[in-house]
Design a protein around this motif. Structure first.
Motif, PDB file in Angstrom:
ATOM      1  N   THR A 211       0.799  -1.232   0.000  1.00  0.00           N
ATOM      2  CA  THR A 211       0.000   0.000   0.000  1.00  0.00           C
ATOM      3  C   THR A 211       0.829   1.277   0.000  1.00  0.00           C
ATOM      4  OG1 THR A 211      -0.128  -0.058   2.434  1.00  0.00           O
ATOM      5  CG2 THR A 211      -1.888  -1.154   1.213  1.00  0.00           C
ATOM      6  N   ALA A 212       2.068   1.220   0.504  1.00  0.00           N
ATOM      7  CA  ALA A 212       2.858   2.451   0.614  1.00  0.00           C
ATOM      8  C   ALA A 212       3.264   3.021  -0.742  1.00  0.00           C
ATOM      9  CB  ALA A 212       4.113   2.205   1.461  1.00  0.00           C
ATOM     10  N   GLY A 213       3.194   2.218  -1.791  1.00  0.00           N
ATOM     11  CA  GLY A 213       3.547   2.719  -3.118  1.00  0.00           C
ATOM     12  C   GLY A 213       2.359   2.925  -4.018  1.00  0.00           C
ATOM     13  N   ALA A 214       1.159   2.963  -3.454  1.00  0.00           N
ATOM     14  CA  ALA A 214      -0.055   3.051  -4.269  1.00  0.00           C
ATOM     15  C   ALA A 214      -0.073   4.304  -5.134  1.00  0.00           C
ATOM     16  CB  ALA A 214      -1.284   3.019  -3.352  1.00  0.00           C
ATOM     17  N   ILE A 215       0.227   5.460  -4.550  1.00  0.00           N
ATOM     18  CA  ILE A 215       0.206   6.725  -5.287  1.00  0.00           C
ATOM     19  C   ILE A 215       1.620   7.185  -5.618  1.00  0.00           C
ATOM     20  CG2 ILE A 215      -0.565   9.127  -5.249  1.00  0.00           C
ATOM     21  CD1 ILE A 215      -2.822   7.079  -5.370  1.00  0.00           C
ATOM     22  N   SER A 216       2.557   7.004  -4.708  1.00  0.00           N
ATOM     23  CA  SER A 216       3.930   7.480  -4.936  1.00  0.00           C
ATOM     24  C   SER A 216       4.587   6.760  -6.103  1.00  0.00           C
ATOM     25  CB  SER A 216       4.758   7.302  -3.660  1.00  0.00           C
ATOM     26  OG  SER A 216       4.765   5.947  -3.254  1.00  0.00           O
ATOM     27  N   SER A 217       4.259   5.489  -6.308  1.00  0.00           N
ATOM     28  CA  SER A 217       4.825   4.771  -7.458  1.00  0.00           C
ATOM     29  C   SER A 217       4.298   5.345  -8.771  1.00  0.00           C
ATOM     30  CB  SER A 217       4.494   3.279  -7.360  1.00  0.00           C
ATOM     31  OG  SER A 217       3.089   3.066  -7.366  1.00  0.00           O
ATOM     32  N   GLU A 218       3.028   5.759  -8.783  1.00  0.00           N
ATOM     33  CA  GLU A 218       2.482   6.419  -9.966  1.00  0.00           C
ATOM     34  C   GLU A 218       3.211   7.740 -10.213  1.00  0.00           C
ATOM     35  OE1 GLU A 218       0.166   5.376 -12.011  1.00  0.00           O
ATOM     36  OE2 GLU A 218      -0.873   3.755 -10.964  1.00  0.00           O
ATOM     37  N   ARG A 219       3.517   8.449  -9.139  1.00  0.00           N
ATOM     38  CA  ARG A 219       4.236   9.719  -9.270  1.00  0.00           C
ATOM     39  C   ARG A 219       5.660   9.489  -9.765  1.00  0.00           C
ATOM     40  NH1 ARG A 219       3.461  11.190  -4.525  1.00  0.00           N
ATOM     41  NH2 ARG A 219       1.601  12.492  -4.827  1.00  0.00           N
ATOM     42  N   GLU A 220       6.313   8.439  -9.282  1.00  0.00           N
ATOM     43  CA  GLU A 220       7.682   8.145  -9.706  1.00  0.00           C
ATOM     44  C   GLU A 220       7.733   7.702 -11.168  1.00  0.00           C
ATOM     45  OE1 GLU A 220       9.377   6.686  -5.330  1.00  0.00           O
ATOM     46  OE2 GLU A 220       8.848   5.224  -6.877  1.00  0.00           O
ATOM     47  N   ARG A 221       6.713   7.006 -11.632  1.00  0.00           N
ATOM     48  CA  ARG A 221       6.657   6.583 -13.045  1.00  0.00           C
ATOM     49  C   ARG A 221       6.105   7.681 -13.952  1.00  0.00           C
ATOM     50  NH1 ARG A 221       4.333   1.723 -10.756  1.00  0.00           N
ATOM     51  NH2 ARG A 221       2.286   2.480 -11.465  1.00  0.00           N
ATOM     52  N   GLN A 222       5.720   8.827 -13.326  1.00  0.00           N
ATOM     53  CA  GLN A 222       5.167   9.973 -14.041  1.00  0.00           C
ATOM     54  C   GLN A 222       3.866   9.620 -14.761  1.00  0.00           C
ATOM     55  OE1 GLN A 222       8.242  11.582 -16.560  1.00  0.00           O
ATOM     56  NE2 GLN A 222       9.511  12.253 -14.843  1.00  0.00           N
TER      57      GLN A 222
ATOM     58  N   SER B 282       1.571   7.436   1.136  1.00  0.00           N
ATOM     59  CA  SER B 282       1.935   7.362  -0.268  1.00  0.00           C
ATOM     60  C   SER B 282       1.435   8.580  -1.034  1.00  0.00           C
ATOM     61  CB  SER B 282       1.352   6.082  -0.891  1.00  0.00           C
ATOM     62  OG  SER B 282       1.672   5.982  -2.252  1.00  0.00           O
ATOM     63  N   THR B 283       0.349   9.181  -0.561  1.00  0.00           N
ATOM     64  CA  THR B 283      -0.220  10.350  -1.230  1.00  0.00           C
ATOM     65  C   THR B 283       0.500  11.635  -0.838  1.00  0.00           C
ATOM     66  OG1 THR B 283      -2.383   9.262  -1.240  1.00  0.00           O
ATOM     67  CG2 THR B 283      -2.345  11.619  -1.661  1.00  0.00           C
ATOM     68  N   ILE B 284       0.846  11.776   0.425  1.00  0.00           N
ATOM     69  CA  ILE B 284       1.421  13.038   0.899  1.00  0.00           C
ATOM     70  C   ILE B 284       2.938  13.095   0.755  1.00  0.00           C
ATOM     71  CG2 ILE B 284      -0.483  13.385   2.501  1.00  0.00           C
ATOM     72  CD1 ILE B 284       1.262  12.421   4.755  1.00  0.00           C
ATOM     73  N   THR B 285       3.582  11.966   0.434  1.00  0.00           N
ATOM     74  CA  THR B 285       5.032  11.959   0.208  1.00  0.00           C
ATOM     75  C   THR B 285       5.319  11.700  -1.266  1.00  0.00           C
ATOM     76  OG1 THR B 285       5.181   9.596   0.760  1.00  0.00           O
ATOM     77  CG2 THR B 285       5.526  11.173   2.545  1.00  0.00           C
ATOM     78  N   LYS B 286       6.516  12.063  -1.702  1.00  0.00           N
ATOM     79  CA  LYS B 286       6.874  11.936  -3.114  1.00  0.00           C
ATOM     80  C   LYS B 286       7.607  10.633  -3.430  1.00  0.00           C
ATOM     81  CE  LYS B 286       7.214  16.938  -3.878  1.00  0.00           C
ATOM     82  NZ  LYS B 286       8.077  18.048  -4.345  1.00  0.00           N
ATOM     83  N   ARG B 287       8.179   9.995  -2.430  1.00  0.00           N
ATOM     84  CA  ARG B 287       8.966   8.791  -2.673  1.00  0.00           C
ATOM     85  C   ARG B 287       8.340   7.610  -1.961  1.00  0.00           C
ATOM     86  NH1 ARG B 287      14.020   9.884  -4.656  1.00  0.00           N
ATOM     87  NH2 ARG B 287      13.965   7.653  -5.123  1.00  0.00           N
ATOM     88  N   THR B 288       8.383   6.446  -2.623  1.00  0.00           N
ATOM     89  CA  THR B 288       7.794   5.232  -2.052  1.00  0.00           C
ATOM     90  C   THR B 288       8.540   4.788  -0.808  1.00  0.00           C
ATOM     91  OG1 THR B 288       7.050   4.536  -4.243  1.00  0.00           O
ATOM     92  CG2 THR B 288       7.189   2.843  -2.542  1.00  0.00           C
ATOM     93  N   ILE B 289       9.852   4.907  -0.810  1.00  0.00           N
ATOM     94  CA  ILE B 289      10.645   4.449   0.329  1.00  0.00           C
ATOM     95  C   ILE B 289      10.306   5.252   1.577  1.00  0.00           C
ATOM     96  CG2 ILE B 289      12.568   5.951  -0.296  1.00  0.00           C
ATOM     97  CD1 ILE B 289      12.756   2.448   1.335  1.00  0.00           C
ATOM     98  N   VAL B 290      10.055   6.554   1.406  1.00  0.00           N
ATOM     99  CA  VAL B 290       9.680   7.408   2.549  1.00  0.00           C
ATOM    100  C   VAL B 290       8.316   6.991   3.089  1.00  0.00           C
ATOM    101  CG1 VAL B 290       9.225   9.767   3.307  1.00  0.00           C
ATOM    102  CG2 VAL B 290      11.079   9.313   1.687  1.00  0.00           C
ATOM    103  N   ALA B 291       7.366   6.743   2.179  1.00  0.00           N
ATOM    104  CA  ALA B 291       6.028   6.313   2.597  1.00  0.00           C
ATOM    105  C   ALA B 291       6.084   4.967   3.306  1.00  0.00           C
ATOM    106  CB  ALA B 291       5.107   6.237   1.383  1.00  0.00           C
ATOM    107  N   MET B 292       6.948   4.072   2.823  1.00  0.00           N
ATOM    108  CA  MET B 292       7.063   2.754   3.441  1.00  0.00           C
ATOM    109  C   MET B 292       7.653   2.857   4.848  1.00  0.00           C
ATOM    110  SD  MET B 292       8.713  -0.678   1.739  1.00  0.00           S
ATOM    111  CE  MET B 292       7.725  -0.355   0.267  1.00  0.00           C
ATOM    112  N   ILE B 293       8.677   3.689   4.996  1.00  0.00           N
ATOM    113  CA  ILE B 293       9.285   3.871   6.319  1.00  0.00           C
ATOM    114  C   ILE B 293       8.276   4.471   7.292  1.00  0.00           C
ATOM    115  CG2 ILE B 293      11.044   5.180   7.572  1.00  0.00           C
ATOM    116  CD1 ILE B 293      12.855   4.879   5.133  1.00  0.00           C
ATOM    117  N   ALA B 294       7.510   5.459   6.830  1.00  0.00           N
ATOM    118  CA  ALA B 294       6.505   6.091   7.695  1.00  0.00           C
ATOM    119  C   ALA B 294       5.420   5.089   8.090  1.00  0.00           C
ATOM    120  CB  ALA B 294       5.891   7.290   6.983  1.00  0.00           C
TER     121      ALA B 294
END
Length: 279
Positions: free
Chosen positions: A82-93, A167-179
């Motif tokens: 779940t931590a990469g649900a939105i941030s992964s979309e942002r990283e893939r543009q 995942s929505t409020i952060t820009k990176r998946t790794i940050v969202a996962m750590i949080a």
């Protein structure tokens, strides 16, 4: 009516997730860990001869430890889904493309969450045949298994909602996962520390009355609730220690429902925070 219920984001994410080899390899790893534990437990109990007796009380211990192991695996896997649900979309543009569709922010967030929760529910259902061994030897009521799986579902929804929010409020998946993992550590570890701290403080001050804070910290701890579901005597002991007669699962359900609503609300509002027209 069907157009209102139909969620294209959920359908697309579900197809992609269940067509991925990584998903099924993770499911295989999950079941392999449970199988290794059960086989090892049976071998140790029968003294590696296969001729020892397997009593109902030992079956209850296997059920308790198996439930704890499964909870630990679910809590460990949920942030990765779940931590990469939105941030992964942002990283893939690909997020701007997703936001230009006719799907509302609510549909996008709910679709992302439900696709991850659906896979976790599949994992729980896949583990049911392993739980059938407990009924084979006795010592466990079916109502206990049902309550444990309902507990899993509420916990997965709450942790998943937290993961989607970060995942929505952060820009990176790794940050969202750590949080998200930090949130799990707080709910599972820090609350247990605060529980024992408030119990010790209440005992040292010899205060008269209910220890509401100790009850609250125990009520929002997943491990504490699981212990009360597995062994009702644990719930009675908590009532004696805290002086609060309200069942732990009631407070747990209320608090985690609020966590789900709060996390999803933040995620929905922040998804289009930089756009003029929010949906």
């Amino acid at each position: 009516m069907m157009e209102r219920v139909y969620n294209p984001v959920f359908v697309k994410e579900l197809k992609l997730r269940f067509r991925s080899f990584k998903s099924f390899s993770g499911l295989m790893f999950y079941l392999a860990v449970l199988c290794v534990f059960i086989v090892g437990f049976l071998l140790v109990t029968t003294e590696f001869t296969g001729r020892g007796f397997f009593k109902p009380d030992i079956s209850f211990i296997m059920f308790a430890v198996l439930s704890i192991v499964q909870m630990a695996l679910v809590l460990f896997i949920t942030p990765s889904l779940t931590a990469g649900a939105i941030s992964s979309e942002r990283e893939r543009q690909t997020l701007p493309i997703l936001l230009t569709t006719t799907q509302s922010s609510t549909q996008i967030i709910i679709g992302k969450l439900l696709s991850s929760v659906a896979f976790l529910v599949l994992m729980l259902i896949a583990g049911l045949p392993l739980y059938s061994l407990v009924f084979l030897f006795g010592g466990v009521a079916p109502s206990q298994v049902v309550s444990i799986f309902l507990f899993y579902l509420v916990t997965v929804l709450a942790i998943g909602s937290i993961g989607v929010m970060f995942s929505t409020i952060t820009k990176r998946t790794i940050v969202a996962m750590i949080a998200t993992y930090g949130s799990i550590i707080f709910l599972g570890g820090i609350t247990a520390f605060f529980f024992f701290l408030t119990i010790a403080f209440h005992g040292m001050t010899a205060a008269v009355g209910n220890s509401w804070m100790s009850y609250f910290w125990a009520a929002i701890n997943p491990g504490a609730l699981m212990l009360t579901l597995i062994s009702p005597e644990m719930g009675e002991g908590l009532t004696e220690v805290s002086g609060v007669s309200l069942p732990v699962w009631v407070t747990y359900l209320i608090v985690y429902s609020l966590i789900i609503v709060f996390s999803l609300t933040i995620a929905i509002r922040k998804l289009r925070a930089n756009m003029k027209n929010n949906r």
